[in-house]
Design a protein around this motif. Structure first.
Motif, mmCIF file in Angstrom:
data_model
loop_
_atom_site.group_PDB
_atom_site.id
_atom_site.type_symbol
_atom_site.label_atom_id
_atom_site.label_comp_id
_atom_site.label_asym_id
_atom_site.label_seq_id
_atom_site.Cartn_x
_atom_site.Cartn_y
_atom_site.Cartn_z
ATOM 1 N N LEU A 40 8.701 7.813 -13.101
ATOM 2 C CA LEU A 40 10.119 7.572 -13.370
ATOM 3 C C LEU A 40 10.855 8.881 -13.655
ATOM 4 C CD1 LEU A 40 12.428 5.507 -13.860
ATOM 5 C CD2 LEU A 40 11.648 5.390 -16.237
ATOM 6 N N ASP A 41 10.199 9.824 -14.311
ATOM 7 C CA ASP A 41 10.818 11.119 -14.581
ATOM 8 C C ASP A 41 11.251 11.805 -13.286
ATOM 9 O OD1 ASP A 41 10.590 10.899 -17.314
ATOM 10 O OD2 ASP A 41 8.816 12.179 -17.460
ATOM 11 N N TYR A 42 10.444 11.713 -12.259
ATOM 12 C CA TYR A 42 10.828 12.293 -10.959
ATOM 13 C C TYR A 42 11.941 11.484 -10.327
ATOM 14 C CZ TYR A 42 6.603 15.114 -11.273
ATOM 15 O OH TYR A 42 5.634 15.990 -11.679
ATOM 16 N N TYR A 43 11.782 10.179 -10.334
ATOM 17 C CA TYR A 43 12.749 9.290 -9.689
ATOM 18 C C TYR A 43 14.165 9.502 -10.233
ATOM 19 C CZ TYR A 43 14.939 5.076 -7.881
ATOM 20 O OH TYR A 43 15.789 4.207 -7.240
ATOM 21 N N GLU A 44 14.281 9.773 -11.507
ATOM 22 C CA GLU A 44 15.592 9.909 -12.149
ATOM 23 C C GLU A 44 16.239 11.279 -11.948
ATOM 24 O OE1 GLU A 44 14.711 8.709 -16.185
ATOM 25 O OE2 GLU A 44 15.268 6.626 -15.725
ATOM 26 N N GLN A 45 15.539 12.194 -11.320
ATOM 27 C CA GLN A 45 16.112 13.518 -11.064
ATOM 28 C C GLN A 45 17.268 13.423 -10.058
ATOM 29 O OE1 GLN A 45 15.158 16.605 -12.508
ATOM 30 N NE2 GLN A 45 14.116 15.165 -13.864
ATOM 31 N N LYS A 46 18.265 14.273 -10.262
ATOM 32 C CA LYS A 46 19.473 14.251 -9.440
ATOM 33 C C LYS A 46 19.187 14.433 -7.942
ATOM 34 C CE LYS A 46 23.020 17.471 -9.205
ATOM 35 N NZ LYS A 46 23.961 18.375 -9.835
ATOM 36 N N LYS A 47 18.255 15.295 -7.613
ATOM 37 C CA LYS A 47 17.990 15.593 -6.202
ATOM 38 C C LYS A 47 16.647 15.011 -5.737
ATOM 39 C CE LYS A 47 20.931 19.625 -6.189
ATOM 40 N NZ LYS A 47 21.053 21.048 -5.879
ATOM 41 N N PHE A 48 16.324 13.845 -6.245
ATOM 42 C CA PHE A 48 15.076 13.159 -5.892
ATOM 43 C C PHE A 48 15.111 12.666 -4.443
ATOM 44 C CE2 PHE A 48 12.917 9.037 -5.397
ATOM 45 C CZ PHE A 48 11.621 9.428 -5.624
ATOM 46 N N VAL A 49 13.969 12.787 -3.786
ATOM 47 C CA VAL A 49 13.756 12.207 -2.460
ATOM 48 C C VAL A 49 12.413 11.488 -2.533
ATOM 49 C CG1 VAL A 49 13.439 12.647 -0.003
ATOM 50 C CG2 VAL A 49 14.959 14.116 -1.322
ATOM 51 N N GLY A 50 12.389 10.221 -2.175
ATOM 52 C CA GLY A 50 11.136 9.478 -2.229
ATOM 53 C C GLY A 50 11.071 8.402 -1.178
ATOM 54 N N TYR A 51 9.862 8.167 -0.714
ATOM 55 C CA TYR A 51 9.611 7.143 0.298
ATOM 56 C C TYR A 51 8.405 6.313 -0.105
ATOM 57 C CZ TYR A 51 12.711 9.938 3.218
ATOM 58 O OH TYR A 51 13.795 10.624 3.696
ATOM 59 N N VAL A 52 8.377 5.091 0.385
ATOM 60 C CA VAL A 52 7.206 4.234 0.214
ATOM 61 C C VAL A 52 6.753 3.738 1.582
ATOM 62 C CG1 VAL A 52 7.784 3.498 -2.123
ATOM 63 C CG2 VAL A 52 8.574 2.141 -0.193
ATOM 64 N N TYR A 53 5.475 3.445 1.641
ATOM 65 C CA TYR A 53 4.891 2.801 2.814
ATOM 66 C C TYR A 53 4.535 1.396 2.377
ATOM 67 C CZ TYR A 53 1.810 1.844 6.757
ATOM 68 O OH TYR A 53 1.232 1.296 7.870
ATOM 69 N N GLU A 54 5.042 0.409 3.100
ATOM 70 C CA GLU A 54 4.744 -0.969 2.719
ATOM 71 C C GLU A 54 4.309 -1.788 3.926
ATOM 72 O OE1 GLU A 54 8.110 -2.937 0.954
ATOM 73 O OE2 GLU A 54 9.303 -2.807 2.769
ATOM 74 N N GLU A 55 3.521 -2.796 3.629
ATOM 75 C CA GLU A 55 3.092 -3.793 4.611
ATOM 76 C C GLU A 55 3.270 -5.156 3.971
ATOM 77 O OE1 GLU A 55 -0.944 -2.913 5.663
ATOM 78 O OE2 GLU A 55 -0.380 -1.190 6.878
ATOM 79 N N ASP A 56 3.878 -6.065 4.685
ATOM 80 C CA ASP A 56 4.105 -7.421 4.184
ATOM 81 C C ASP A 56 4.765 -7.405 2.801
ATOM 82 O OD1 ASP A 56 2.886 -8.520 6.506
ATOM 83 O OD2 ASP A 56 0.913 -8.213 5.586
ATOM 84 N N ASP A 57 5.768 -6.535 2.650
ATOM 85 C CA ASP A 57 6.532 -6.394 1.403
ATOM 86 C C ASP A 57 5.703 -5.910 0.213
ATOM 87 O OD1 ASP A 57 8.964 -7.194 2.587
ATOM 88 O OD2 ASP A 57 8.396 -9.302 2.361
ATOM 89 N N VAL A 58 4.551 -5.310 0.466
ATOM 90 C CA VAL A 58 3.722 -4.751 -0.597
ATOM 91 C C VAL A 58 3.621 -3.241 -0.389
ATOM 92 C CG1 VAL A 58 1.426 -4.708 -1.667
ATOM 93 C CG2 VAL A 58 2.385 -6.870 -0.824
ATOM 94 N N VAL A 59 4.012 -2.480 -1.404
ATOM 95 C CA VAL A 59 3.944 -1.018 -1.340
ATOM 96 C C VAL A 59 2.494 -0.590 -1.518
ATOM 97 C CG1 VAL A 59 4.662 1.130 -2.467
ATOM 98 C CG2 VAL A 59 6.306 -0.744 -2.192
ATOM 99 N N ILE A 60 2.003 0.246 -0.581
ATOM 100 C CA ILE A 60 0.616 0.718 -0.666
ATOM 101 C C ILE A 60 0.516 2.239 -0.667
ATOM 102 C CG2 ILE A 60 -0.434 -1.380 0.236
ATOM 103 C CD1 ILE A 60 -0.580 -0.096 2.945
ATOM 104 N N GLY A 61 1.665 2.913 -0.552
ATOM 105 C CA GLY A 61 1.686 4.372 -0.604
ATOM 106 C C GLY A 61 3.067 4.863 -0.989
ATOM 107 N N CYS A 62 3.121 6.050 -1.602
ATOM 108 C CA CYS A 62 4.409 6.584 -2.051
ATOM 109 C C CYS A 62 4.379 8.109 -2.087
ATOM 110 C CB CYS A 62 4.769 6.031 -3.422
ATOM 111 S SG CYS A 62 3.474 6.191 -4.676
#
Length: 143
Positions: A40-62
């Protein structure tokens, strides 16, 4: 499928992170809750960039990264990347990394930087994906 990360993904990202970084290899006793708070500390940063990989609406990588200015150039710093251990080696991490590298190029950034342990399998993964050891820099710490 890869998509931009949303705040509601953080709980599952915490689960993934705790499983991907066990205490035996990393010396930190991660569990889904403290991993979520850490991420969450990273996610809340002003210049955050993040992606997830999901299958069948389940996140399995980030992947968690920050856009930063280093001297006169803009770079992206990968803070963390994790894939469920049972799904590692199936190209998910490579796809997450490629998405971030593509974002970097499209945005005109100079490149992507990361730190990893030379003793972890991740070192070879990043090397196989085009990353090189940085010349002229060292990592230091103080207790």
């Amino acid at each position: 499928m890869i998509r931009k990360m949303k705040e509601e993904d953080l709980q599952q990202c915490g689960v993934i992170y705790a499983k991907a970084f066990p205490i035996e290899y990393w010396g930190i006793d991660w569990n889904p809750d403290n991993a979520k708070e850490y991420l969450l500390d990273y996610y809340e940063q002003k210049k955050f960039v993040g992606y997830v990989y999901e299958e069948d609406d389940v996140v399995i990588g980030c992947i968690f990264a920050l856009c930063k200015i280093s001297g006169s150039k803009k770079e992206i710093y990968i803070n963390e990347m994790a894939v469920l251990p049972e799904r590692q080696g199936q190209g998910i991490g490579r796809q997450l990394l490629k998405t971030l590298l593509d974002y970097s190029k499209e945005s005109g950034y100079a490149g992507v930087v990361l730190y990893t342990s030379e003793y972890a399998p991740a070192f070879k993964f990043y090397e196989n994906n085009g990353f090189k050891l940085s010349q002229g820099t060292i990592c230091m710490y103080c207790e």
